[in-house]
Design a protein around this motif. Sequence first.
Motif, PDB file in Angstrom:
ATOM      1  N   VAL A 111     -13.945  21.102   0.246  1.00 34.25           N
ATOM      2  CA  VAL A 111     -13.652  21.027   1.681  1.00 34.25           C
ATOM      3  C   VAL A 111     -14.748  21.695   2.505  1.00 34.25           C
ATOM      4  O   VAL A 111     -15.254  21.130   3.486  1.00 34.25           O
ATOM      5  CB  VAL A 111     -12.281  21.655   1.987  1.00 34.25           C
ATOM      6  N   GLU A 112     -15.132  22.896   2.101  1.00 36.00           N
ATOM      7  CA  GLU A 112     -16.127  23.627   2.888  1.00 36.00           C
ATOM      8  C   GLU A 112     -17.562  23.251   2.487  1.00 36.00           C
ATOM      9  O   GLU A 112     -18.465  23.290   3.330  1.00 36.00           O
ATOM     10  CB  GLU A 112     -15.878  25.131   2.746  1.00 36.00           C
ATOM     11  N   THR A 163     -13.142  24.169   7.482  1.00 29.71           N
ATOM     12  CA  THR A 163     -12.430  25.259   6.824  1.00 29.71           C
ATOM     13  C   THR A 163     -11.313  24.756   5.920  1.00 29.71           C
ATOM     14  O   THR A 163     -10.666  23.745   6.213  1.00 29.71           O
ATOM     15  CB  THR A 163     -11.836  26.221   7.861  1.00 29.71           C
ATOM     16  N   TYR A 164     -11.107  25.479   4.829  1.00 29.67           N
ATOM     17  CA  TYR A 164      -9.990  25.184   3.941  1.00 29.67           C
ATOM     18  C   TYR A 164      -8.747  25.991   4.330  1.00 29.67           C
ATOM     19  O   TYR A 164      -7.679  25.780   3.774  1.00 29.67           O
ATOM     20  CB  TYR A 164     -10.380  25.513   2.499  1.00 29.67           C
ATOM     21  N   ALA A 165      -8.888  26.878   5.299  1.00 31.36           N
ATOM     22  CA  ALA A 165      -7.814  27.812   5.642  1.00 31.36           C
ATOM     23  C   ALA A 165      -6.512  27.085   5.958  1.00 31.36           C
ATOM     24  O   ALA A 165      -6.507  26.018   6.562  1.00 31.36           O
ATOM     25  CB  ALA A 165      -8.230  28.662   6.841  1.00 31.36           C
ATOM     26  N   ARG A 166      -5.425  27.675   5.519  1.00 32.45           N
ATOM     27  CA  ARG A 166      -4.070  27.212   5.798  1.00 32.45           C
ATOM     28  C   ARG A 166      -3.871  25.744   5.406  1.00 32.45           C
ATOM     29  O   ARG A 166      -3.496  24.902   6.231  1.00 32.45           O
ATOM     30  CB  ARG A 166      -3.731  27.442   7.271  1.00 32.45           C
ATOM     31  N   PRO A 167      -4.100  25.408   4.127  1.00 33.11           N
ATOM     32  CA  PRO A 167      -3.987  24.006   3.704  1.00 33.11           C
ATOM     33  C   PRO A 167      -2.576  23.431   3.832  1.00 33.11           C
ATOM     34  O   PRO A 167      -2.421  22.233   4.100  1.00 33.11           O
ATOM     35  CB  PRO A 167      -4.450  24.039   2.251  1.00 33.11           C
ATOM     36  N   PHE A 170       0.834  -1.202   0.000  1.00 32.34           N
ATOM     37  CA  PHE A 170       0.000   0.000   0.000  1.00 32.34           C
ATOM     38  C   PHE A 170       0.868   1.252   0.000  1.00 32.34           C
ATOM     39  O   PHE A 170       1.900   1.315   0.673  1.00 32.34           O
ATOM     40  CB  PHE A 170      -0.910   0.024   1.228  1.00 32.34           C
ATOM     41  N   ILE A 171       0.441   2.261  -0.770  1.00 35.21           N
ATOM     42  CA  ILE A 171       1.117   3.567  -0.798  1.00 35.21           C
ATOM     43  C   ILE A 171       0.085   4.620  -0.416  1.00 35.21           C
ATOM     44  O   ILE A 171      -1.009   4.663  -0.987  1.00 35.21           O
ATOM     45  CB  ILE A 171       1.675   3.890  -2.198  1.00 35.21           C
ATOM     46  N   LEU A 172       0.440   5.465   0.521  1.00 38.27           N
ATOM     47  CA  LEU A 172      -0.475   6.506   0.988  1.00 38.27           C
ATOM     48  C   LEU A 172      -0.253   7.789   0.200  1.00 38.27           C
ATOM     49  O   LEU A 172       0.824   8.376   0.251  1.00 38.27           O
ATOM     50  CB  LEU A 172      -0.262   6.761   2.484  1.00 38.27           C
ATOM     51  N   GLY A 173      -1.273   8.213  -0.533  1.00 41.57           N
ATOM     52  CA  GLY A 173      -1.226   9.479  -1.259  1.00 41.57           C
ATOM     53  C   GLY A 173      -2.265  10.434  -0.706  1.00 41.57           C
ATOM     54  O   GLY A 173      -3.441  10.079  -0.573  1.00 41.57           O
ATOM     55  N   LEU A 174      -1.843  11.637  -0.373  1.00 45.22           N
ATOM     56  CA  LEU A 174      -2.695  12.629   0.276  1.00 45.22           C
ATOM     57  C   LEU A 174      -2.798  13.891  -0.578  1.00 45.22           C
ATOM     58  O   LEU A 174      -1.870  14.240  -1.302  1.00 45.22           O
ATOM     59  CB  LEU A 174      -2.113  13.025   1.643  1.00 45.22           C
ATOM     60  N   GLY A 175      -3.931  14.581  -0.457  1.00 42.44           N
ATOM     61  CA  GLY A 175      -4.100  15.845  -1.146  1.00 42.44           C
ATOM     62  C   GLY A 175      -4.990  16.779  -0.348  1.00 42.44           C
ATOM     63  O   GLY A 175      -5.841  16.329   0.420  1.00 42.44           O
ATOM     64  N   PRO A 176      -4.823  18.087  -0.521  1.00 43.00           N
ATOM     65  CA  PRO A 176      -5.609  19.053   0.250  1.00 43.00           C
ATOM     66  C   PRO A 176      -7.015  19.260  -0.278  1.00 43.00           C
ATOM     67  O   PRO A 176      -7.847  19.859   0.393  1.00 43.00           O
ATOM     68  CB  PRO A 176      -4.796  20.341   0.116  1.00 43.00           C
TER      69      PRO A 176
END
Length: 346
Positions: free
Chosen positions: A100-101, A107-111, A88-94
């Motif tokens: 998001v909101e 809040t999306y603030a300060r991603p 498994f490979i963990l891929g993340l995104g904002p």
Amino acid sequence: MKLGLVIGYSKSEFNLPMAEILEAERLGFDSVWTSEAYGSDALTPAAWILARTTRIKAGTAIMQVPARTPTSTAMSAMTLQSLSGGRFILGLGPSGPQVVEGWYGTTYARPLTRMREYIDVIRQVIAREAPVQYDGYHYQLPYRGEDSTGLGKPLKSILHGDPAMKLYTAAITAGGVKLAAELADGFFPVWMNPDRYDLFAPAIQTGLAAAGNGRSEENFDVAPFVRVRMGDDLEACRMPVKQELALYIGGMGARDKNFYNDYARQLGYEEDAVKIQELFISGRKPEAVAAVPDALVDDVALVGPPGRIRDYLTRWKAAGEKGHVGSFLASGASIKALHLLAEELL
């Protein structure tokens, strides 16, 4: 250069392309990637794929950070890593502010701050050097808010994680790429011109230097998504790529907050990006699609007959030889296209 297959997220119904996934595994592809938006999730199909395969890795490209707490994501990642024998490979995104909101209700603030904290907590969980404690802007462990019971205590994961598990992030902005180079094993450009590594190089070098642990570009993976549409009708092959580019450049964000529109401008398509966005936002979506230049499609995707795709693959091969692209993640490729990619790149 490693080969991967991107399967994306669901339409109104979700069916995994297992024939393509199993053929990619047989051909020697390194990885297959799932995704999520606001329908199907990324983890469930990754688990399904890992259960149906024996060698190929499965990763999330991407899991949306605001959708889960970092400890929840760490638990899922460690579980899949353990069950799959380390595949498994963990891929993340904002994600973006509209999702998001609008979908997650936060809040999306300060991603970038959120991403940094998120990765810090996940690394702590997996390392198991001590019970997890964190005092960040977004995350506090244990929770100490005004409505807390005061009964929270630092905990150490029962399950032993694997610190060797790879972690990637999605990024196209300079800040996001810098953060990826500092904290992650690689990053996903949503699309990429293989001749324009210069757009990322300064941020990558700055991030690697900030890591302070001797990391270099040799062990940091640039893993772009590459749309592949093979067929005799060039214009028909270009069309789905244009539709996707129009959606991202024109509609993935507000008029003054669209990272993909900004990225298209950096790639040299400023006037086109403005026009596509204006048309898309005004509801003239077919015209927005038509406004996507053929040249942009050819810069970032592989479309048309097999011979044409082989010719355009020379640019990607060169980028791989220079160390500018470490993983070629094919999106939308047919089984015949998978064979061509394996012949040319493996």
